[in-house]
Design an enzyme around this catalytic site. Sequence first.
Site, PDB file in Angstrom:
ATOM      1  N   ILE A 187       1.439   2.176   5.780  1.00 23.44           N
ATOM      2  CA  ILE A 187       1.727   3.212   4.776  1.00 23.44           C
ATOM      3  C   ILE A 187       3.251   3.307   4.651  1.00 23.44           C
ATOM      4  CG2 ILE A 187       1.723   5.736   4.436  1.00 23.44           C
ATOM      5  CD1 ILE A 187      -1.195   5.696   5.397  1.00 23.44           C
ATOM      6  N   GLY A 239      -6.263  -7.269   7.703  1.00 19.56           N
ATOM      7  CA  GLY A 239      -6.890  -5.953   7.557  1.00 19.56           C
ATOM      8  C   GLY A 239      -7.654  -5.843   6.251  1.00 19.56           C
ATOM      9  N   GLU A 258     -11.397  -8.870  11.966  1.00 17.27           N
ATOM     10  CA  GLU A 258     -12.475  -7.865  12.015  1.00 17.27           C
ATOM     11  C   GLU A 258     -13.253  -7.783  10.709  1.00 17.27           C
ATOM     12  OE1 GLU A 258     -10.624  -4.051  12.665  1.00 17.27           O
ATOM     13  OE2 GLU A 258      -9.012  -4.582  11.303  1.00 17.27           O
ATOM     14  N   GLY A 301      -8.448  -3.900   2.355  1.00 18.95           N
ATOM     15  CA  GLY A 301      -7.760  -3.281   1.229  1.00 18.95           C
ATOM     16  C   GLY A 301      -7.223  -4.304   0.248  1.00 18.95           C
TER      17      GLY A 301
HETATM   18  O1  0RQ Z   1      -3.061   5.811  -3.091  1.00 18.64           O
HETATM   19  O2  0RQ Z   1      -5.301   5.356  -3.902  1.00 18.64           O
HETATM   20  O3  0RQ Z   1      -4.078   7.444  -4.599  1.00 18.64           O
HETATM   21  O4  0RQ Z   1      -3.341   5.174  -5.426  1.00 18.64           O
HETATM   22  O5  0RQ Z   1      -2.263   4.850  -0.273  1.00 18.64           O
HETATM   23  O6  0RQ Z   1      -2.628   2.120  -0.948  1.00 18.64           O
HETATM   24  O7  0RQ Z   1      -1.288   0.320  -1.960  1.00 18.64           O
HETATM   25  O8  0RQ Z   1      -3.731   0.608  -2.701  1.00 18.64           O
HETATM   26  O9  0RQ Z   1      -3.100  -0.284  -0.387  1.00 18.64           O
HETATM   27  O10 0RQ Z   1      -5.661  -0.354  -0.367  1.00 18.64           O
HETATM   28  O11 0RQ Z   1      -4.221  -1.869   1.017  1.00 18.64           O
HETATM   29  O12 0RQ Z   1      -4.408   0.582   1.585  1.00 18.64           O
HETATM   30  C1  0RQ Z   1      -2.523   1.467   4.687  1.00 18.64           C
HETATM   31  C2  0RQ Z   1      -4.116   2.904   3.435  1.00 18.64           C
HETATM   32  C3  0RQ Z   1      -3.317   0.709   2.451  1.00 18.64           C
HETATM   33  C4  0RQ Z   1      -4.930   0.704   4.402  1.00 18.64           C
HETATM   34  C5  0RQ Z   1      -3.714   1.457   3.748  1.00 18.64           C
HETATM   35  C6  0RQ Z   1      -1.145   5.366  -1.016  1.00 18.64           C
HETATM   36  C7  0RQ Z   1      -1.179   4.543  -2.298  1.00 18.64           C
HETATM   37  C8  0RQ Z   1      -2.673   4.534  -2.583  1.00 18.64           C
HETATM   38  C9  0RQ Z   1      -3.718   2.980  -0.831  1.00 18.64           C
HETATM   39  P1  0RQ Z   1      -4.009   5.963  -4.356  1.00 18.64           P
HETATM   40  P2  0RQ Z   1      -2.695   0.660  -1.600  1.00 18.64           P
HETATM   41  P3  0RQ Z   1      -4.428  -0.543   0.425  1.00 18.64           P
HETATM   42  C10 0RQ Z   1      -8.138  -2.718   8.823  1.00 18.64           C
HETATM   43  C11 0RQ Z   1      -7.002  -2.550   9.759  1.00 18.64           C
HETATM   44  C12 0RQ Z   1      -5.160   1.240   8.165  1.00 18.64           C
HETATM   45  C13 0RQ Z   1      -4.662   0.373   9.223  1.00 18.64           C
HETATM   46  C14 0RQ Z   1      -5.206  -1.017   9.102  1.00 18.64           C
HETATM   47  C15 0RQ Z   1      -5.337   1.285   5.740  1.00 18.64           C
HETATM   48  C16 0RQ Z   1      -3.287   4.406  -1.183  1.00 18.64           C
HETATM   49  O13 0RQ Z   1      -4.597  -0.637   4.570  1.00 18.64           O
HETATM   50  O14 0RQ Z   1      -6.084   2.243   5.820  1.00 18.64           O
HETATM   51  O15 0RQ Z   1      -4.594  -1.863   8.522  1.00 18.64           O
HETATM   52  N1  0RQ Z   1      -4.830   0.727   6.869  1.00 18.64           N
HETATM   53  N2  0RQ Z   1      -6.374  -1.249   9.696  1.00 18.64           N
HETATM   54  O16 0RQ Z   1      -0.438   5.161  -3.311  1.00 18.64           O
HETATM   55  C17 0RQ Z   1       2.020   8.167   0.229  1.00 18.64           C
HETATM   56  C18 0RQ Z   1       3.091   6.328   1.220  1.00 18.64           C
HETATM   57  C19 0RQ Z   1       2.018   5.508   0.742  1.00 18.64           C
HETATM   58  C20 0RQ Z   1       0.980   6.131   0.041  1.00 18.64           C
HETATM   59  C21 0RQ Z   1       0.545   3.995   0.217  1.00 18.64           C
HETATM   60  N3  0RQ Z   1       4.126   5.817   1.893  1.00 18.64           N
HETATM   61  N4  0RQ Z   1       3.036   7.648   0.943  1.00 18.64           N
HETATM   62  N5  0RQ Z   1       0.975   7.462  -0.218  1.00 18.64           N
HETATM   63  N6  0RQ Z   1       0.098   5.157  -0.267  1.00 18.64           N
HETATM   64  N7  0RQ Z   1       1.740   4.195   0.832  1.00 18.64           N
HETATM   65  C22 0RQ Z   1      -9.171  -1.596   8.791  1.00 18.64           C
HETATM   66  C23 0RQ Z   1     -10.323  -1.816   9.688  1.00 18.64           C
HETATM   67  O17 0RQ Z   1     -10.121  -1.932  10.799  1.00 18.64           O
HETATM   68  C24 0RQ Z   1     -11.723  -1.822   9.196  1.00 18.64           C
END
Ligand code: 0RQ
Length: 498
Positions: free
Chosen positions: A354, A258, A284, A260
Amino acid sequence: MSFPYISAVEAANLIKDGDIIGLSGFTPAGSPKAVTSALAQLAEEKHARGEHFQVGIITGASTGDSCDGALTRAHAMSFRAPYTTNTDFRKAVNKGEIRYTDIHLSQVAQRLRSGFLGHVNVAIIEACEITDDGRIYLTSGVGISPTVARLADKIIVELNAAHSKRIIGIHDLYEMERPPYRRPLMIERPSDRIGLPYIQVDPSKIIGIVETNMPDEARGFSEPDAVTEQIGHNVAAFLANDMRKGTIPSTFLPLQSGVGNIANAVLSALGKDSSIPPFEMYTEVIQNSVIKLIKEGRIKFGSTCSLSVTNDCLQDIYENMDFFINKLVLRPSEISNCPEVVRRIGVISMNTAIEADIYGNVNSTHICGTKMMNGIGGSGDFTRSAYISIFSCPSTAKGGCISSIVPMVSHQDHSEHSVNIIITEQGIADLRGKSPMERAKVIIENCAHPDYKQILWDYLRFATKGQTSHCLSAALAMHEVFLKEGDMRLIDWAKFVR
Ligand code: 0RQ
């Protein structure tokens, strides 16, 4: 046929209030930039005159700020589908200002063809080249381009000189037919090609060419920190171990990853693990770490929907296209993410959660059950059909005040039936073949942060026993405590024990 060359403002003026617009690209890669910015400006002017002006936006995945950000701030978007990462858009959606439909990315083109998302009035397609007979050569991202270009009444082409024409030949563009009696996709390995390197459109539909020179609005990555590095190490260790056991063949299997920071760090770690042989990707998005690993010979081939890389990395690809042309293919999202292909070729999926619950259900989209983060993206396309599906995340968020392992997910995107492996920086939970109660033990023991282990064990102790033990009134209490008191560690189960 020669097409009219027009300005972005003139192109925006060809779009009407209420139009549904389909966009090229996938993530900011290959998304239109100039016309959407001009459209936002036009909307602001119309709103200032008291006129109603809003459009619906359908994309491959996220776009750049000149689309999702600008249109949101101009209050110019009535609805949007699917995945996006824009902060202003996220805020507007969570305030109820924009109707957002979050769809599996592989299904967007099919839903458009079926008419489920309305009629596409205008397609805006970013291209690096167009011929008089209507061949459009795309840039760094494909998404739903072939489908919206065919379905739309009118097409506007952003001819972007920031993309090198050397990318021509990298695309493999194929659009699925409508069911029934659809032909199988003859993809047996990531490098197989089934389509054309361009989109053929009816040239009479092209109402304007807008010349631009605008780089993709790519996001940079945070350098891996101790936590993401450890997650990456754990994922690599898991895969290497499964290969040693023989459950992953010694030739290895194609990987999906994914977007990020975590995904980027996981790929970096995999590249460094010499016990994992050079591998292929059926995925993707390709991020910077993958390009580096292709150069190093650690990744043999990448099938993707977009090059979601930083601009210096994209220029590097263009400069070395003789090397990359046989190592990359860019496909439409319905093919790059196609569950039929994912199941057939045995993809190992790696996505970010998440939160996950103690039984293996995963929330990828909502914060505390109500606030949309980005969307499901392609994670569901891959997870359900994967040979092995992996979710990783840090064990805590927000400085330790949130546990990513909870009794019950506050929103469910991926169910216990599809999720095989959960990995945090604490360790690995292998859920394959385990009952719910066995899964709970391994997830709490191996993945939960030490601050939360006892809290989760205590929950299990007083939960009503069953195939899946729960206390329904307490299952989301950790989320409630965070929302009210700012720290999940303040949970007091005594209030729930009868
Ligand atoms: O918040 O930006 O305010 O600090 O979520 O988290 O740890 O930087 O991780 O950039 O890899 O994103 C799931 C959102 C992770 C992403 C997700 C808060 C955390 C931070 C970002 P801040 P990280 P990442 C590919 C396939 C969708 C599904 C997928 C995503 C922000 O990977 O959108 O994989 N996935 N799709 O603090 C509250 C929790 C939290 C939380 C994280 N439990 N509660 N806030 N955060 N966990 C996409 C495509 O298909 C194109």
